[in-house]
Write an enzyme that holds these catalytic residues in place. Structure first.
Site: not given
Ligand SMILES: [Zn+2]
Length: 279
Positions: A4-5, A60, A268
């Site tokens: 989740p961002e 977040k 990433r």
């Protein structure tokens, strides 16, 4: 499912506002040894009796502002979910915390479910309305206190690659890998250019694109609730339909048709269009 961002966390916040604000926490059960962050100043039971006045977010980090000095803070990690179980539905398999909420004659259950256990809850003191865990996090572009010019100036003072700078949560919070790639694509900036080589106008366009793309994702996510549970996890469908660059390696750039490329970025990846985003 991607981690989740900000847009997903904002969708969760809106769901919690809708289903939990104004309710009093009548019970709170901690069901996992690693549920509470070590920095928690009290056991989970410290929130029992607290009325949920607001559900707030910075980056977040989510928190329930109660009618007392302590707040209930939550971070979803990779797989954390808040669920309001419906009657006669099976319980999810990784419930880490269970709450009963009451408001007059209404009562409902709230679950914190987290298969991977990277998410956490904590009980924390507030400083200026912000819990201890979130104090080091810069404001995000949706925050009233967001100072666009100051953020642009701080970004431009960095020699690091612009992609790392836009991910730096101490300059501007909320942007994770997905929205970093999407906003760089929208602003036509190569992810590896040094931030200090970009103009004020270009970085301004990037900051605006980040806000725009995240706002669109919140729009989409705000309407989707799971049929099994009232799932405020913000699984928005945005990822499948609207991504121009992230995860689109080999697909045509929606603007110019050139194939999107993927390059390594730490452990990433970065996705970009080699024609629209030149170095
Ligand atoms: Zn392109």
């Amino acid at each position: 499912m991607p981690m989740p961002e900000l847009p997903e966390v904002e969708t969760v916040r809106r769901g919690l506002v809708h289903f939990a604000e104004g309710f009093t926490i009548s019970s709170a059960q901690d069901l996992h040894p690693r549920l509470l962050k070590p920095a928690s100043v009290a056991p989970l039971a410290a929130v029992v009796g607290g009325k949920i006045k607001e559900v707030n977010r910075r980056g977040k980090f989510l928190w329930f502002t109660l009618d007392r000095d302590l707040a209930l803070v939550a971070h979803l990690g990779m797989t954390g979910q808040f669920l309001f179980p419906q009657k006669e539905r099976p319980m999810p398999g990784h419930v880490r915390a269970h709450f009963n909420l009451k408001k007059g004659l209404k009562s409902r259950e709230l679950l914190f479910n987290d298969p991977r256990t990277f998410g956490w809850l904590s009980v924390e003191e507030l400083t200026g309305g912000v819990p201890t865990s979130a104090l080091h996090i810069a404001v995000d572009p949706f925050d009233r206190a967001f100072d666009r010019d100051a953020v642009i100036a701080r970004m431009r003072s960095r020699k690091a690659a612009i992609k790392s700078v836009i991910l730096n949560q101490e300059i501007m919070s909320g942007v994770g890998n997905i929205y970093a790639d999407e906003s760089l694509w929208r602003a036509r900036i190569h992810p590896e250019i040094s931030a200090n080589e970009l103009s004020v106008k270009k970085i301004g366009a990037l900051v605006d694109a980040a806000k725009e793309v995240m706002a669109e994702a919140v729009e989409v996510g705000g309407t989707s609730f799971d049929a099994m549970y009232i799932n405020v996890n913000g699984e928005s469908g945005f990822f499948e339909t609207s991504l121009a660059a992230y995860g689109q390696e080999g697909e045509p750039c929606p603007r110019c048709g050139r194939q999107i490329r993927r390059i390594a970025f730490g452990n990433r990846s970065s996705h970009f269009c080699p024609k629209c985003q030149v170095r």
